[in-house]
Design a protein around this motif. Structure first.
Motif, PDB file in Angstrom:
ATOM      1  N   VAL A 295       0.293  -1.137  -0.091  1.00 29.91           N
ATOM      2  CA  VAL A 295      -0.020  -0.097  -0.144  1.00 29.91           C
ATOM      3  C   VAL A 295       1.034   0.905  -0.509  1.00 29.91           C
ATOM      4  N   THR A 296       1.838   1.271   0.490  1.00 35.73           N
ATOM      5  CA  THR A 296       3.068   2.502   0.233  1.00 35.73           C
ATOM      6  C   THR A 296       3.635   3.048  -0.799  1.00 35.73           C
TER       7      THR A 296
ATOM      8  N   GLY B  61      -0.428   3.334  -2.753  1.00 34.73           N
ATOM      9  CA  GLY B  61      -1.643   3.495  -2.455  1.00 34.73           C
ATOM     10  C   GLY B  61      -1.728   4.994  -3.206  1.00 34.73           C
TER      11      GLY B  61
ATOM     12  N   THR C 268      -2.651   4.429  -6.903  1.00 34.19           N
ATOM     13  CA  THR C 268      -4.017   4.435  -6.957  1.00 34.19           C
ATOM     14  C   THR C 268      -4.910   5.305  -7.318  1.00 34.19           C
ATOM     15  N   LEU C 269      -4.861   6.117  -6.022  1.00 35.18           N
ATOM     16  CA  LEU C 269      -5.716   7.466  -5.683  1.00 35.18           C
ATOM     17  C   LEU C 269      -5.657   8.473  -7.179  1.00 35.18           C
TER      18      LEU C 269
ATOM     19  N   GLY D  24      -0.214   7.259  -0.233  1.00 40.97           N
ATOM     20  CA  GLY D  24       1.351   5.803   0.229  1.00 40.97           C
ATOM     21  C   GLY D  24       0.799   5.787   1.670  1.00 40.97           C
TER      22      GLY D  24
ATOM     23  N   ILE E  68      -1.842   6.175   4.036  1.00 40.95           N
ATOM     24  CA  ILE E  68      -2.486   4.773   4.142  1.00 40.95           C
ATOM     25  C   ILE E  68      -1.207   4.556   4.798  1.00 40.95           C
ATOM     26  N   ARG E  69      -0.143   3.809   4.563  1.00 40.17           N
ATOM     27  CA  ARG E  69       0.230   3.335   5.013  1.00 40.17           C
ATOM     28  C   ARG E  69       0.336   3.668   7.012  1.00 40.17           C
TER      29      ARG E  69
END
Length: 203
Positions: free
Chosen positions: A38-39, A42, A45-46, A129, A132-133
């Motif tokens: 996710v790092t 993330g 992706t957004l 990212g 989220i991390r």
């Protein structure tokens, strides 16, 4: 090829950043993989969702997933050695935001967005990212603390758009903008330069 290499380096830097945070939280191997993943992807992706790229970038790029998995596996194998470089989290995070800011700006340019929107996309790519991390690891995201983070992404983007106004190769402008982001963040942390806190005193 130049932009592809920058993208790969950013993925590696952020994956290592995620691995270091996950290990500090004593997560298991699967947890380390998820946090590294996710790092690394993330923010991108957004960004892709915002500009309507379907499917998002990493779904079409098995190489990125492979790189993240290899990074995590090497981190687990060499966990004892990695303990000695935990303090380098800041360095990997800083390199990551420098690289990913410009990856986001390049995506914005490819989508024919204005410079302001390109810089916004670059900042989102570089920052979210890590957001989220930190949320998954029960930390206040760095971007919301006093430490300068998103600000240097914005300034680096401005430097890039200023540089391309003069006769200079785009790759040089790109590289100088990345260096600007990295150097500015290092100097800001070294000399404790930060944005002011806005809060009310308790009565």
């Amino acid at each position: 090829m130049f932009y592809f290499v920058i993208d790969i380096l950013g993925t590696i830097a952020f994956a290592i950043s995620g691995v270091l945070v996950a290990m500090d939280k004593r997560l298991d191997a699967f947890g380390v993989l998820i946090i590294a993943f996710v790092t690394a992807v993330g923010g991108g992706t957004l960004r892709d969702l915002l500009i309507g790229i379907r499917p998002v970038g990493w779904l079409n790029a098995p190489m990125h997933l492979l790189i993240i998995v290899i990074t995590v596996l090497l981190a687990i194998i060499f966990v004892k050695q990695l303990k000695y470089v935990r303090k380098s989290l800041f360095l990997f995070d800083t390199i990551g935001i420098g690289l990913y800011t410009m990856v986001g700006i390049e995506k914005g340019l490819a989508a024919d967005l204005s410079p302001v929107m390109c810089i916004a996309l670059g900042t989102i790519t570089a920052s979210f990212g890590g957001v989220i991390r930190d949320i998954l690891c029960n930390e206040i995201p760095v971007i919301f603390r006093k430490e300068i983070y998103a600000t240097v992404c914005i300034l680096g983007g401005l430097v890039y758009f200023l540089l391309i106004q003069i006769p200079i190769q785009n790759t040089i402008a790109y590289s100088l903008a990345i260096l600007t982001i990295i150097i500015m963040r290092v100097l800001a942390v070294r000399f404790k330069i930060s944005l002011p806190n806005i809060y009310r005193e308790k009565i």
